[in-house]
Design a protein around this motif. Structure first.
Motif, PDB file in Angstrom:
ATOM      1  N   PHE A 111       0.819  -1.208   0.000  1.00  0.00           N
ATOM      2  CA  PHE A 111       0.000   0.000   0.000  1.00  0.00           C
ATOM      3  C   PHE A 111       0.854   1.261   0.000  1.00  0.00           C
ATOM      4  CE2 PHE A 111      -3.574  -2.653   0.343  1.00  0.00           C
ATOM      5  CZ  PHE A 111      -4.674  -1.878  -0.002  1.00  0.00           C
ATOM      6  N   ALA A 112       1.998   1.244   0.647  1.00  0.00           N
ATOM      7  CA  ALA A 112       2.897   2.404   0.604  1.00  0.00           C
ATOM      8  C   ALA A 112       3.448   2.597  -0.809  1.00  0.00           C
ATOM      9  CB  ALA A 112       4.035   2.238   1.610  1.00  0.00           C
ATOM     10  N   TYR A 113       3.778   1.501  -1.480  1.00  0.00           N
ATOM     11  CA  TYR A 113       4.240   1.599  -2.861  1.00  0.00           C
ATOM     12  C   TYR A 113       3.146   2.171  -3.758  1.00  0.00           C
ATOM     13  CZ  TYR A 113       5.464   0.329  -7.611  1.00  0.00           C
ATOM     14  OH  TYR A 113       5.695   0.389  -8.966  1.00  0.00           O
ATOM     15  N   ARG A 114       1.944   1.670  -3.586  1.00  0.00           N
ATOM     16  CA  ARG A 114       0.826   2.194  -4.370  1.00  0.00           C
ATOM     17  C   ARG A 114       0.642   3.694  -4.112  1.00  0.00           C
ATOM     18  NH1 ARG A 114      -3.681  -2.550  -3.209  1.00  0.00           N
ATOM     19  NH2 ARG A 114      -2.911  -4.056  -4.746  1.00  0.00           N
ATOM     20  N   PRO A 141      -1.276  -3.286 -10.092  1.00  0.00           N
ATOM     21  CA  PRO A 141      -1.920  -4.594  -9.942  1.00  0.00           C
ATOM     22  C   PRO A 141      -2.324  -4.893  -8.501  1.00  0.00           C
ATOM     23  CG  PRO A 141       0.446  -4.867 -10.043  1.00  0.00           C
ATOM     24  CD  PRO A 141       0.169  -3.403 -10.281  1.00  0.00           C
ATOM     25  N   GLY A 142      -3.220  -5.848  -8.380  1.00  0.00           N
ATOM     26  CA  GLY A 142      -3.574  -6.369  -7.072  1.00  0.00           C
ATOM     27  C   GLY A 142      -2.581  -7.451  -6.670  1.00  0.00           C
ATOM     28  N   PHE A 143      -2.859  -8.093  -5.560  1.00  0.00           N
ATOM     29  CA  PHE A 143      -2.030  -9.210  -5.114  1.00  0.00           C
ATOM     30  C   PHE A 143      -2.919 -10.162  -4.323  1.00  0.00           C
ATOM     31  CE2 PHE A 143      -2.098  -6.463  -1.498  1.00  0.00           C
ATOM     32  CZ  PHE A 143      -1.868  -7.233  -0.372  1.00  0.00           C
ATOM     33  N   ASP A 144      -2.498 -11.396  -4.240  1.00  0.00           N
ATOM     34  CA  ASP A 144      -3.246 -12.404  -3.492  1.00  0.00           C
ATOM     35  C   ASP A 144      -2.501 -12.670  -2.193  1.00  0.00           C
ATOM     36  OD1 ASP A 144      -4.211 -14.846  -2.403  1.00  0.00           O
ATOM     37  OD2 ASP A 144      -4.888 -15.500  -4.377  1.00  0.00           O
ATOM     38  N   GLU A 145      -3.056 -12.167  -1.101  1.00  0.00           N
ATOM     39  CA  GLU A 145      -2.383 -12.291   0.195  1.00  0.00           C
ATOM     40  C   GLU A 145      -2.181 -13.741   0.611  1.00  0.00           C
ATOM     41  OE1 GLU A 145      -6.795 -11.704   0.937  1.00  0.00           O
ATOM     42  OE2 GLU A 145      -5.320 -10.686  -0.275  1.00  0.00           O
ATOM     43  N   ASN A 146      -3.065 -14.626   0.193  1.00  0.00           N
ATOM     44  CA  ASN A 146      -2.888 -16.038   0.537  1.00  0.00           C
ATOM     45  C   ASN A 146      -1.699 -16.649  -0.205  1.00  0.00           C
ATOM     46  OD1 ASN A 146      -5.050 -16.448   2.454  1.00  0.00           O
ATOM     47  ND2 ASN A 146      -6.422 -16.087   0.726  1.00  0.00           N
ATOM     48  N   GLU A 147      -1.489 -16.239  -1.446  1.00  0.00           N
ATOM     49  CA  GLU A 147      -0.310 -16.708  -2.176  1.00  0.00           C
ATOM     50  C   GLU A 147       0.970 -16.160  -1.551  1.00  0.00           C
ATOM     51  OE1 GLU A 147      -0.711 -15.818  -6.345  1.00  0.00           O
ATOM     52  OE2 GLU A 147      -2.434 -17.165  -6.566  1.00  0.00           O
ATOM     53  N   TYR A 148       0.925 -14.911  -1.086  1.00  0.00           N
ATOM     54  CA  TYR A 148       2.103 -14.332  -0.434  1.00  0.00           C
ATOM     55  C   TYR A 148       2.435 -15.102   0.846  1.00  0.00           C
ATOM     56  CZ  TYR A 148       2.714 -10.168  -3.365  1.00  0.00           C
ATOM     57  OH  TYR A 148       2.993  -9.304  -4.400  1.00  0.00           O
ATOM     58  N   ILE A 149       1.425 -15.429   1.622  1.00  0.00           N
ATOM     59  CA  ILE A 149       1.664 -16.190   2.854  1.00  0.00           C
ATOM     60  C   ILE A 149       2.208 -17.579   2.517  1.00  0.00           C
ATOM     61  CG2 ILE A 149       0.545 -17.301   4.850  1.00  0.00           C
ATOM     62  CD1 ILE A 149       0.963 -14.262   5.182  1.00  0.00           C
ATOM     63  N   ALA A 150       1.625 -18.223   1.515  1.00  0.00           N
ATOM     64  CA  ALA A 150       2.075 -19.563   1.121  1.00  0.00           C
ATOM     65  C   ALA A 150       3.525 -19.553   0.647  1.00  0.00           C
ATOM     66  CB  ALA A 150       1.158 -20.124   0.035  1.00  0.00           C
ATOM     67  N   VAL A 199      -5.829   1.550  -8.931  1.00  0.00           N
ATOM     68  CA  VAL A 199      -5.204   0.555  -8.065  1.00  0.00           C
ATOM     69  C   VAL A 199      -6.076  -0.699  -8.037  1.00  0.00           C
ATOM     70  CG1 VAL A 199      -4.479   0.066  -5.695  1.00  0.00           C
ATOM     71  CG2 VAL A 199      -4.202   2.368  -6.621  1.00  0.00           C
ATOM     72  N   ASN A 200      -5.570  -1.783  -8.561  1.00  0.00           N
ATOM     73  CA  ASN A 200      -6.284  -3.055  -8.503  1.00  0.00           C
ATOM     74  C   ASN A 200      -7.695  -2.942  -9.071  1.00  0.00           C
ATOM     75  OD1 ASN A 200      -6.611  -5.789  -7.870  1.00  0.00           O
ATOM     76  ND2 ASN A 200      -7.307  -5.347  -5.792  1.00  0.00           N
ATOM     77  N   GLY A 201      -7.857  -2.113 -10.108  1.00  0.00           N
ATOM     78  CA  GLY A 201      -9.140  -2.002 -10.776  1.00  0.00           C
ATOM     79  C   GLY A 201     -10.091  -0.962 -10.216  1.00  0.00           C
TER      80      GLY A 201
END
Length: 173
Positions: A76-79, A92-101, A142-144
């Motif tokens: 969010f700071a980068y955005r 782009p958006g991001f998938d927080e579950n993929e980041y955690i995985a 931001v993310n659409g």
């Protein structure tokens, strides 16, 4: 420079509930106070007590929640930086579950996670403290969705408050 409170068209509609929990009209003040609250709460935790602690099967561990807060803060700071600087490219958006995985927050010490959180928050505050009135209200894609810098800052604060409530009510009660 006080950011002012964002209007409904300055952030994602899904963020409304979280943003409603943020008091006042100063994103820097809110994030600064929350940073102290988060570090105080985390410093009160015991490494052994929270190890691999989940409130339900399939939910993140306490350490994964902390890691998620850091990841989200940076994104969010980068955005906000991109939008403040007038970058018109869709972010782009991001998938927080993929980041955690893809991470291994659970293997980290609580002390190291707290230190990383503090560093990320200090960098965010430094960025936001440098903004002009014009930069706070600049908008970007931001993310659409369309968001202003202050909308992103309040989204960050509201998101963190959501996770603080979850930590207190579901992990630490």
């Amino acid at each position: 420079m006080i950011s002012g409170r964002p209007t409904d068209d300055e952030f994602a509609t899904y963020a409304r509930t979280d943003i409603d929990y943020v008091a006042g009209d100063d994103a820097v003040g809110a994030l600064s106070a929350q940073g102290k609250e988060v570090t105080s709460l985390l410093a009160s935790l015991d490494e052994e007590t929270i190890r691999a602690r989940r409130y339900a099967p399939g939910k993140w561990t306490v350490k994964e929640v902390i890691g998620h807060l850091v990841d989200d803060e940076r994104i969010f700071a980068y955005r906000a930086l991109c939008v403040a600087r007038g970058d018109t490219r869709p972010l782009p958006g991001f998938d927080e579950n993929e980041y955690i995985a893809a991470s291994d927050f659970e293997s980290r010490t609580l002390v190291s996670l707290i230190a990383e959180y503090r560093s990320a928050r200090a960098a965010t505050l430094s960025l936001f403290e440098s903004l002009t009135a014009e930069e706070w209200v600049r908008r970007g894609n931001v993310n659409g969705y369309e968001a202003s810098v202050r909308g992103l800052a309040f989204h960050m604060a509201g998101h963190e408050l959501h996770h603080l409530r979850t930590l207190r009510e579901k992990y630490l009660s």
